[in-house]
Design a protein around this motif. Structure first.
Motif, PDB file in Angstrom:
ATOM      1  N   THR A 135      79.288  -7.843 -33.761  1.00 58.97           N
ATOM      2  CA  THR A 135      80.005  -6.898 -32.868  1.00 58.97           C
ATOM      3  C   THR A 135      80.192  -7.519 -31.410  1.00 58.97           C
ATOM      4  O   THR A 135      81.033  -7.171 -30.630  1.00 58.97           O
ATOM      5  CB  THR A 135      78.875  -5.426 -32.649  1.00 58.97           C
ATOM      6  N   GLU A 136      79.264  -8.365 -31.008  1.00 58.88           N
ATOM      7  CA  GLU A 136      79.239  -9.319 -29.795  1.00 58.88           C
ATOM      8  C   GLU A 136      80.506  -9.960 -29.605  1.00 58.88           C
ATOM      9  O   GLU A 136      81.101 -10.083 -28.814  1.00 58.88           O
ATOM     10  CB  GLU A 136      77.986  -9.642 -29.427  1.00 58.88           C
ATOM     11  N   ARG A 155      83.340  -7.925 -29.063  1.00 59.15           N
ATOM     12  CA  ARG A 155      83.377  -7.491 -27.672  1.00 59.15           C
ATOM     13  C   ARG A 155      83.834  -8.369 -27.108  1.00 59.15           C
ATOM     14  O   ARG A 155      84.582  -8.437 -25.906  1.00 59.15           O
ATOM     15  CB  ARG A 155      82.022  -6.716 -27.368  1.00 59.15           C
ATOM     16  N   ASN A 156      83.376  -9.810 -27.020  1.00 56.98           N
ATOM     17  CA  ASN A 156      83.298 -10.844 -26.198  1.00 56.98           C
ATOM     18  C   ASN A 156      84.957 -11.318 -26.150  1.00 56.98           C
ATOM     19  O   ASN A 156      85.829 -11.454 -25.271  1.00 56.98           O
ATOM     20  CB  ASN A 156      82.687 -12.023 -26.624  1.00 56.98           C
ATOM     21  N   SER A 204      87.450  -9.287 -27.197  1.00 55.12           N
ATOM     22  CA  SER A 204      88.242  -8.175 -26.476  1.00 55.12           C
ATOM     23  C   SER A 204      88.086  -8.339 -25.163  1.00 55.12           C
ATOM     24  O   SER A 204      89.251  -7.878 -24.506  1.00 55.12           O
ATOM     25  CB  SER A 204      88.069  -6.946 -27.031  1.00 55.12           C
ATOM     26  N   GLU A 205      87.238  -8.737 -24.529  1.00 61.15           N
ATOM     27  CA  GLU A 205      87.117  -8.505 -22.926  1.00 61.15           C
ATOM     28  C   GLU A 205      87.838  -9.714 -22.382  1.00 61.15           C
ATOM     29  O   GLU A 205      88.334  -9.696 -21.291  1.00 61.15           O
ATOM     30  CB  GLU A 205      85.537  -8.927 -22.611  1.00 61.15           C
ATOM     31  N   PRO A 236      89.164  -2.741 -23.593  1.00 61.99           N
ATOM     32  CA  PRO A 236      87.830  -2.375 -23.912  1.00 61.99           C
ATOM     33  C   PRO A 236      87.588  -1.832 -25.318  1.00 61.99           C
ATOM     34  O   PRO A 236      88.460  -1.207 -25.859  1.00 61.99           O
ATOM     35  CB  PRO A 236      87.655  -0.951 -22.933  1.00 61.99           C
ATOM     36  N   VAL A 237      86.384  -2.002 -25.885  1.00 63.48           N
ATOM     37  CA  VAL A 237      86.164  -1.458 -27.443  1.00 63.48           C
ATOM     38  C   VAL A 237      84.978  -0.636 -27.209  1.00 63.48           C
ATOM     39  O   VAL A 237      84.530  -0.237 -28.360  1.00 63.48           O
ATOM     40  CB  VAL A 237      85.882  -2.758 -28.295  1.00 63.48           C
ATOM     41  N   MET A 238      84.313  -0.401 -26.175  1.00 63.70           N
ATOM     42  CA  MET A 238      83.195   0.211 -26.080  1.00 63.70           C
ATOM     43  C   MET A 238      83.525   1.842 -25.127  1.00 63.70           C
ATOM     44  O   MET A 238      84.285   1.753 -24.337  1.00 63.70           O
ATOM     45  CB  MET A 238      82.261  -0.017 -25.632  1.00 63.70           C
TER      46      MET A 238
END
Length: 58
Positions: free
Chosen positions: A43-44, A47-48, A50-51, A56-58
């Motif tokens: 998941t990290e 997220r990394n 996508s950033e 945003p994914v959250m």
């Protein structure tokens, strides 16, 4: 995220469908299938990634 990173969205969905993101819990199977630390790592990574593209994914 796929579009902004130059990836094919259909390929990304296919990849996710073949990965550990297919949760057996959806079908009511709560048996341990992989370590939580592995899920957190994956998941990290998402997220990394996508950033980097401002998605945003959250």
């Amino acid at each position: 995220m796929a579009k902004k990173s130059g990836r094919d969205g259909h390929e990304l969905i296919t990849l996710w469908g073949e990965s550990d993101f297919r949760s057996p819990m959806i079908d009511g199977d709560f048996a341990v299938s992989f370590h939580l630390r592995t899920m957190v790592k994956d998941t990290e990574l998402i997220r990394n990634h996508s950033e980097k593209f401002g998605v945003p994914v959250m």
